[in-house]
Enzyme design. Structure first.
Site, PDB file in Angstrom:
ATOM      1  CG  ASN A  74      -4.336  16.046   2.368  1.00 60.81           C
ATOM      2  OD1 ASN A  74      -3.974  15.412   3.329  1.00 60.81           O
ATOM      3  ND2 ASN A  74      -5.420  15.971   1.857  1.00 60.81           N
ATOM      4  CE  LYS A 130       4.634   7.951  -1.629  1.00 58.41           C
ATOM      5  NZ  LYS A 130       3.894   8.074  -0.521  1.00 58.41           N
ATOM      6  CE  LYS A 138       4.340   6.380   6.272  1.00 60.19           C
ATOM      7  NZ  LYS A 138       3.919   7.314   5.288  1.00 60.19           N
ATOM      8  CB  SER A 151      -5.560   4.345   3.165  1.00 57.22           C
ATOM      9  OG  SER A 151      -5.691   5.514   2.453  1.00 57.22           O
ATOM     10  CE  LYS A 175      -4.071   1.969   1.312  1.00 56.08           C
ATOM     11  NZ  LYS A 175      -3.984   2.524   0.086  1.00 56.08           N
ATOM     12  CB  THR A 179      -1.999  12.763   6.364  1.00 59.41           C
ATOM     13  OG1 THR A 179      -2.427  11.548   5.676  1.00 59.41           O
ATOM     14  CG2 THR A 179      -0.453  12.446   6.751  1.00 59.41           C
TER      15      THR A 179
END
Ligand code: NAD
Length: 445
Positions: A244, A102, A90, A369, A66, A186
């Site tokens: 964001n 990524k 993470k 997510s 992810k 986030t």
């Protein structure tokens, strides 16, 4: 040295404390798979532009990989592999059932028209549709991609694959299977970590004189009020990056009583020691106007401000050996991915400036997510309040676990977060057997 090699130093440091088999470290040395493609995209004026695009799946020991997709001129193979490495740790640190990946396109997204932006996003999916999937690799937004881009990408994937495979992409618009609270996740997740770090239990370990970090409990309950009506706040903060992550983090911190004295983006920033009204700044910037308050400062000046907390929330490698000795903040709160180079970290460590690490601070996005992915798989829905309550719980649990290791092992917070993650990945690898098991003479176990 490349970004991935620099990051891998963390793996070696954490390995000394994680008490796992050395094969786990070997397995995590290299990305499992990286696909690089050239995307031919026709622009509105008829010209053809070739864009380099990437997707890296670093490690899938803990589940499907992810990670976000970013559009930026810095995008290259090394950067994408390094960011996929970060996503692996993470996800393991925050305890989502995912590995790390990524993606990205080397492009200046701000120079694209809306039609070019949509075309490029759909072409990206055309190129990577067989590489991603709801149970293999799940993209999400990152720099210069947002929920609309995720919507385009999902629509294209659906067109190619058929059915309603909503769980293939997270960060989608709510009407297309997204989840309330993803946009702010986030930034809010970062705040929940900070809230925990400022609690009486952990505040002393930030090595900041108490008077500088006295979070007024009455302000904690206060909702946002225009800055000129608010009482003076105790903690000062500068936020680099007003996209964001930076915006939602600054907004939440400001609502909770932290004085945001500076914010900045890739052009410049605004500074006012009395505090900035984050919402007014946001509206002005969204309308393409200048900063509506404060004095103008450069990005370099923002990083070197005398504040309690510096929150880099823009791009990687902004705190380097060039400026680490000029940083005056008492704590670095890493919201961007990899904003501090390892050389800069050494200097900050000597100067006793603690760093609360990226793989914890900015994990809120991947947590929500995960909730979106789960909701899509089970055809369920959640309210924003439910999302934020669960997000807060996961962020605070991970913060506690990191702090336990930080204090018990007397290691930096970053190393502690990596130890937490490496132990989870290492335990899973070890279950399948390592040299110790396979070379054993006792085969009849
Ligand atoms: P964004 O595109 O919404 O905003 C990026 C911001 O950074 C913009 O304000 C831009 O002007 C600013 N910026 C770009 N280059 C800069 C520079 N050289 N100096 C100062 N400011 C600069 O991106 P975002 O989603 O907010 O992501 C910001 C960071 O957070 C990235 O490192 C990203 O990888 C990381 N991150 C994002 C998410 C997410 O959910 N969006 C999750 C985890 C980590």
């Amino acid at each position: 040295m490349g970004m991935l090699d620099d990051l891998k130093k963390q793996l070696d440091i954490a390995f000394q404390y994680a008490q796992i088999d050395s094969e786990s470290r070997e397995r995590l040395q290299y990305p499992a798979r990286t696909l690089q493609v050239a995307i031919p995209c026709r622009h509105d004026d008829g010209t053809l532009h070739m864009y380099k695009a990437f997707r890296c799946q670093y490690d899938s020991t803990l589940g499907p990989t992810k990670g976000g997709i970013r559009y930026h001129l810095n995008v290259c193979r090394d950067e994408i592999e390094a960011l996929a490495f970060l996503m692996t740790f993470k996800n393991a640190c925050i305890k989502t059932p995912f590995g790390g990946s990524k993606g990205g396109v080397c492009v200046d997204a701000t120079a694209l028209t809306h039609r070019e932006y949509e075309r490029l996003s759909k072409l990206y999916i055309d190129a990577f549709a067989d590489f991603i999937g709801p149970d293999t690799d799940i993209p999400a937004p990152d720099m210069y991609t947002n929920e609309r881009v995720m919507g385009w990408m999902y629509a294209e994937y659906q067109q190619l694959k058929g059915g309603h495979p909503r769980a293939v992409i997270t960060g989608k618009p709510i009407a297309l299977g997204g989840i309330p609270g993803r946009i702010s996740a986030t930034g809010y997740g970062g705040y929940y970590v900070l809230e925990q770090m400022l609690s009486p239990k952990y505040r002393p370990f930030l090595k900041i004189p108490d008077k500088d970090l006295k979070l007024d409990q009455s302000l904690l309950k206060a909702t946002f009020s225009p800055i000129n009506k608010s009482p003076r706040r105790d903690i000062t903060m500068a936020v680099q990056g007003f996209g964001n992550v930076g915006y939602w983090f600054a907004k939440k911190c400001s609502e909770k009583g932290i004085r945001i004295v500076a914010v900045g983006d890739k052009i410049d920033g605004a500074f006012d020691m009395n505090g900035l009204d984050i919402n007014v700044c946001k509206i002005a910037r969204d309308q393409g106007q200048d900063w509506p308050m404060g004095t103008k400062i450069s990005g370099k000046e923002l990083l070197e401000l005398d504040v309690d907390i510096l929150a880099p929330a823009a791009i990687e490698n902004v705190i380097t050996s060039e400026n680490a000795d000029k940083i005056k903040a008492k704590v670095i709160f890493e919201l961007a991915n990899n904003p501090t180079t390892s050389e800069a970290e050494k200097i900050l460590e000597e100067r006793k400036i603690p760093i609360i690490p990226d793989i914890l601070c900015n994990a809120g996005g991947v947590v929500v997510s995960y909730f979106e992915w789960l909701s899509n798989k089970h055809a369920e829905s959640r309210t924003e309040r439910e999302v934020n309550t669960s997000l807060r719980k996961m962020m605070q649990y991970a913060t506690q676990k990191m702090m336990e290791r930080h204090l018990n092992l007397n290691i930096s917070m970053r190393t502690a977060a990596y130890v937490l993650a490496l132990k989870r990945i290492g335990d899973a690898i070890q279950c399948l057997g390592t040299k110790h098991y396979f070379s054993s003479l006792n085969e009849t176990e």
